[in-house]
Design a protein around this motif. Structure first.
Motif, PDB file in Angstrom:
ATOM      1  N   ASP A   1      -0.978 -21.385  -1.891  1.00  0.00           N
ATOM      2  CA  ASP A   1      -1.344 -21.443  -3.272  1.00  0.00           C
ATOM      3  C   ASP A   1      -3.168 -20.624  -3.381  1.00  0.00           C
ATOM      4  OD1 ASP A   1       0.822 -23.467  -2.745  1.00  0.00           O
ATOM      5  OD2 ASP A   1      -0.157 -25.114  -2.081  1.00  0.00           O
ATOM      6  N   ARG A   2      -2.687 -19.619  -3.415  1.00  0.00           N
ATOM      7  CA  ARG A   2      -3.844 -19.049  -4.228  1.00  0.00           C
ATOM      8  C   ARG A   2      -3.136 -18.167  -4.830  1.00  0.00           C
ATOM      9  NH1 ARG A   2      -6.466 -13.494  -0.816  1.00  0.00           N
ATOM     10  NH2 ARG A   2      -3.572 -13.408  -1.196  1.00  0.00           N
ATOM     11  N   LEU A   3      -4.221 -17.415  -5.633  1.00  0.00           N
ATOM     12  CA  LEU A   3      -4.480 -16.888  -7.099  1.00  0.00           C
ATOM     13  C   LEU A   3      -4.674 -15.530  -6.845  1.00  0.00           C
ATOM     14  CD1 LEU A   3      -2.799 -15.731  -9.879  1.00  0.00           C
ATOM     15  CD2 LEU A   3      -4.920 -17.432 -10.788  1.00  0.00           C
TER      16      LEU A   3
ATOM     17  N   ARG B   1       1.095  -1.142  -0.116  1.00  0.00           N
ATOM     18  CA  ARG B   1      -0.245  -0.104  -0.070  1.00  0.00           C
ATOM     19  C   ARG B   1       1.005   0.589   0.104  1.00  0.00           C
ATOM     20  NH1 ARG B   1      -2.751  -3.683   3.137  1.00  0.00           N
ATOM     21  NH2 ARG B   1      -4.745  -4.100   3.031  1.00  0.00           N
ATOM     22  N   SER B   2      -0.011   2.427  -0.783  1.00  0.00           N
ATOM     23  CA  SER B   2       0.883   3.697  -0.579  1.00  0.00           C
ATOM     24  C   SER B   2      -0.035   4.679  -1.472  1.00  0.00           C
ATOM     25  CB  SER B   2       2.465   3.647  -1.739  1.00  0.00           C
ATOM     26  OG  SER B   2       2.841   4.779  -1.751  1.00  0.00           O
ATOM     27  N   GLY B   3      -0.120   5.227  -0.375  1.00  0.00           N
ATOM     28  CA  GLY B   3      -0.564   6.700  -0.541  1.00  0.00           C
ATOM     29  C   GLY B   3      -2.672   5.741  -1.101  1.00  0.00           C
ATOM     30  N   SER B   4      -2.975   6.087  -1.509  1.00  0.00           N
ATOM     31  CA  SER B   4      -4.412   5.288  -2.048  1.00  0.00           C
ATOM     32  C   SER B   4      -4.501   4.553  -3.400  1.00  0.00           C
ATOM     33  CB  SER B   4      -5.207   6.787  -2.983  1.00  0.00           C
ATOM     34  OG  SER B   4      -4.296   6.909  -4.492  1.00  0.00           O
ATOM     35  N   GLU B   5      -2.893   4.351  -3.121  1.00  0.00           N
ATOM     36  CA  GLU B   5      -3.100   2.464  -4.283  1.00  0.00           C
ATOM     37  C   GLU B   5      -3.032   1.153  -2.801  1.00  0.00           C
ATOM     38  OE1 GLU B   5      -0.496   3.720  -8.105  1.00  0.00           O
ATOM     39  OE2 GLU B   5       0.540   3.777  -6.377  1.00  0.00           O
ATOM     40  N   GLU B   6      -3.147   0.048  -3.883  1.00  0.00           N
ATOM     41  CA  GLU B   6      -3.384  -1.038  -3.312  1.00  0.00           C
ATOM     42  C   GLU B   6      -3.107  -1.872  -4.055  1.00  0.00           C
ATOM     43  OE1 GLU B   6      -5.892  -3.816   0.092  1.00  0.00           O
ATOM     44  OE2 GLU B   6      -6.817  -2.090  -1.022  1.00  0.00           O
ATOM     45  N   LEU B   7      -1.946  -2.780  -3.401  1.00  0.00           N
ATOM     46  CA  LEU B   7      -1.582  -3.973  -5.038  1.00  0.00           C
ATOM     47  C   LEU B   7      -1.717  -5.348  -4.215  1.00  0.00           C
ATOM     48  CD1 LEU B   7      -0.189  -4.443  -7.570  1.00  0.00           C
ATOM     49  CD2 LEU B   7       1.584  -4.493  -5.930  1.00  0.00           C
ATOM     50  N   ILE B   8      -2.219  -6.958  -5.025  1.00  0.00           N
ATOM     51  CA  ILE B   8      -1.935  -8.088  -4.482  1.00  0.00           C
ATOM     52  C   ILE B   8      -1.777  -8.788  -5.066  1.00  0.00           C
ATOM     53  CG2 ILE B   8      -3.395  -9.791  -3.030  1.00  0.00           C
ATOM     54  CD1 ILE B   8      -5.256  -8.149  -1.404  1.00  0.00           C
ATOM     55  N   ALA B   9      -0.533  -9.164  -4.549  1.00  0.00           N
ATOM     56  CA  ALA B   9       0.275 -10.042  -5.869  1.00  0.00           C
ATOM     57  C   ALA B   9       0.370 -11.291  -5.140  1.00  0.00           C
ATOM     58  CB  ALA B   9       1.520  -9.630  -6.535  1.00  0.00           C
ATOM     59  N   ASP B  10      -0.611 -13.070  -5.602  1.00  0.00           N
ATOM     60  CA  ASP B  10       0.281 -13.559  -5.055  1.00  0.00           C
ATOM     61  C   ASP B  10      -0.343 -14.830  -5.915  1.00  0.00           C
ATOM     62  OD1 ASP B  10       0.201 -15.876  -3.501  1.00  0.00           O
ATOM     63  OD2 ASP B  10      -1.793 -15.386  -2.288  1.00  0.00           O
ATOM     64  N   ALA B  11       0.941 -15.681  -6.465  1.00  0.00           N
ATOM     65  CA  ALA B  11       0.460 -16.219  -8.239  1.00  0.00           C
ATOM     66  C   ALA B  11       1.652 -16.532  -8.339  1.00  0.00           C
ATOM     67  CB  ALA B  11       0.181 -15.603  -8.967  1.00  0.00           C
ATOM     68  N   GLU B  12       1.939 -17.935  -8.809  1.00  0.00           N
ATOM     69  CA  GLU B  12       2.113 -18.871  -9.452  1.00  0.00           C
ATOM     70  C   GLU B  12       2.799 -18.376 -11.371  1.00  0.00           C
ATOM     71  OE1 GLU B  12       3.474 -22.159  -7.073  1.00  0.00           O
ATOM     72  OE2 GLU B  12       3.580 -23.438  -8.816  1.00  0.00           O
ATOM     73  N   THR B  13       3.554 -18.251 -11.644  1.00  0.00           N
ATOM     74  CA  THR B  13       3.975 -18.310 -12.689  1.00  0.00           C
ATOM     75  C   THR B  13       4.385 -19.552 -13.391  1.00  0.00           C
ATOM     76  OG1 THR B  13       5.519 -16.622 -13.396  1.00  0.00           O
ATOM     77  CG2 THR B  13       3.114 -16.274 -13.160  1.00  0.00           C
ATOM     78  N   ARG B  14       4.197 -20.276 -14.591  1.00  0.00           N
ATOM     79  CA  ARG B  14       5.267 -20.559 -15.862  1.00  0.00           C
ATOM     80  C   ARG B  14       5.179 -20.372 -16.540  1.00  0.00           C
ATOM     81  NH1 ARG B  14       1.734 -23.869 -12.573  1.00  0.00           N
ATOM     82  NH2 ARG B  14       2.337 -25.752 -11.235  1.00  0.00           N
ATOM     83  N   GLU B  15       6.653 -20.038 -17.444  1.00  0.00           N
ATOM     84  CA  GLU B  15       6.512 -19.817 -18.842  1.00  0.00           C
ATOM     85  C   GLU B  15       7.643 -20.419 -19.677  1.00  0.00           C
ATOM     86  OE1 GLU B  15       7.200 -15.047 -19.946  1.00  0.00           O
ATOM     87  OE2 GLU B  15       9.325 -15.868 -21.011  1.00  0.00           O
TER      88      GLU B  15
ATOM     89  N   GLY C   1      -0.897 -22.491  -8.140  1.00  0.00           N
ATOM     90  CA  GLY C   1       0.381 -22.753  -7.901  1.00  0.00           C
ATOM     91  C   GLY C   1       0.910 -24.203  -7.161  1.00  0.00           C
ATOM     92  N   SER C   2       1.468 -24.591  -6.953  1.00  0.00           N
ATOM     93  CA  SER C   2       1.867 -25.994  -5.596  1.00  0.00           C
ATOM     94  C   SER C   2       3.700 -24.975  -4.535  1.00  0.00           C
ATOM     95  CB  SER C   2       1.538 -26.667  -5.967  1.00  0.00           C
ATOM     96  OG  SER C   2       2.537 -26.948  -6.696  1.00  0.00           O
ATOM     97  N   LEU C   3       4.361 -24.331  -5.239  1.00  0.00           N
ATOM     98  CA  LEU C   3       5.469 -23.902  -4.252  1.00  0.00           C
ATOM     99  C   LEU C   3       4.669 -23.230  -3.055  1.00  0.00           C
ATOM    100  CD1 LEU C   3       7.402 -23.319  -7.693  1.00  0.00           C
ATOM    101  CD2 LEU C   3       7.711 -24.953  -6.587  1.00  0.00           C
ATOM    102  N   ASP C   4       4.295 -22.783  -2.223  1.00  0.00           N
ATOM    103  CA  ASP C   4       4.501 -21.491  -1.533  1.00  0.00           C
ATOM    104  C   ASP C   4       5.188 -22.450  -0.605  1.00  0.00           C
ATOM    105  OD1 ASP C   4       3.473 -19.531  -2.602  1.00  0.00           O
ATOM    106  OD2 ASP C   4       1.163 -19.996  -1.958  1.00  0.00           O
TER     107      ASP C   4
END
Length: 336
Positions: free
Chosen positions: A150-152, A83-97, A124-127
């Protein structure tokens, strides 16, 4: 006796030529096996919010003799809240490229490279494994311990409005890219190449796989051998981002990226690699995950057969919570 005197020396010369030819083939095979010019570790920032943009991956300063191909996997895990000022971010993910790269040499100085990626974003499954990894090596876990395993969940909001919400897995083809590479200089001990890379909006129509814009990068890559065991590598790139659909009011037009690496030949077939990758911010935001990133990757190359290389590495975010916590890198390549 006459026949022996007349033909005996000729038979011996033929045997000698056959033995010399066999030795030459053995030496050539060893040179192919153990003097392969390995590419840098094939990784860059795996931030899922940046996945659709065309930030360039490493290019090899040495052009292949004829052609080369590589199949690589970047498997990343991220779990944070900011969180910063009026901004809020949640990033809980797993990617495979998974990415296929094919390079074809066209002439003494020119080559073309085509990249075709496939990307999956999920819970994913790595947490559990990542938590143990951080505990063993005493690495900071940030907000990971407070997130469900293991939540997206990908979320961005500002001024009380949600602009991005994603809680379902997404998979599909990502944007392809084409690079024209020009060898500026090449010798047994050093090389410099320049490249123009164009990323095209060919991926699945979703911001996780495509920015829906054309991105153009100008790249300069160099390599210098220091004796028989050490090799230094570096890369600098400027990327002009097209007007995409992901937070366009925050997106910057120009992004700089760079790489520096040290390779140490441990044995005739094994090389150890320490690599640093970084880039300037893509979004005008005070959230750390949207700002510049600096990533360290430790791994190596194992050369075998005729031009084959297996590469592996692990990446960690040196600027904590500016990029994914950890990325596992695997690759199989061959230069011809």
């Amino acid at each position: 006796m006459l026949l022996v005197r007349e033909y005996g020396p000729r038979v011996k010369r033929r045997d000698s030529r056959a033995i010399q030819s066999m030795y030459r083939r053995i030496v050539l095979t060893l040179l192919i096996c153990f003097n392969v010019e390995a590419a840098p570790l094939p990784t860059h920032d795996q931030n899922p919010f940046l996945a659709g943009f065309g930030l360039p991956r490493p290019i090899a300063p040495h052009l292949p003799a004829r052609s080369a191909w590589m199949l690589d996997l970047n498997w990343s895990s991220i779990a944070l809240e900011q969180r910063s000022g009026s901004e809020e971010l949640i990033a809980d993910a797993e990617t495979r490229e998974l990415r296929l790269t094919y390079t074809q040499r066209l002439s003494e100085r020119w080559a073309l490279a085509l990249e075709l990626p496939y990307r999956e974003t999920s819970g994913g499954s790595l947490d559990s494994f990542i938590d143990s990894w951080h505990d063993i090596f005493g690495l900071p876990g940030g907000a990971r311990s407070m997130q469900p395993r293991d939540r997206l969940q990908l979320y961005y909001g500002s001024a009380g409005k949600a602009w991005i919400e994603r809680a379902r897995p997404r998979r599909g083809l990502a944007d392809a890219s084409l690079s024209a590479i020009y060898a500026l200089f090449a010798s047994p001990s050093s090389a410099i190449s320049a490249a123009l890379r164009i990323k095209l909006p060919t991926g699945t129509d979703h911001w996780l796989n495509s920015s829906d814009a054309v991105d153009v990068s100008a790249i300069l890559a160099a390599e210098r051998k220091l004796g028989e065991r050490y090799r230094l590598e570096a890369q600098l790139a400027a990327t002009r981002l097209g007007a995409g659909e992901l937070l366009p009011w925050l997106q910057r037009e120009l992004v700089w990226s760079g790489r520096a690496g040290l390779t140490v030949r441990a044995t005739r077939a094994l090389e150890l690699v320490l690599q640093l990758d970084g880039h300037t911010r893509v979004f005008d935001s005070d959230l750390e995950f949207f700002r510049e990133a600096l990533i360290a990757t430790l791994g190596g190359h194992l050369h075998f057969g005729e031009g084959w290389t297996f590469s592996a590495g692990v990446s960690e975010d040196l600027l904590v919570e500016h990029s994914p916590d950890v990325v596992f890198v695997l690759a199989l390549s061959r230069r011809l």
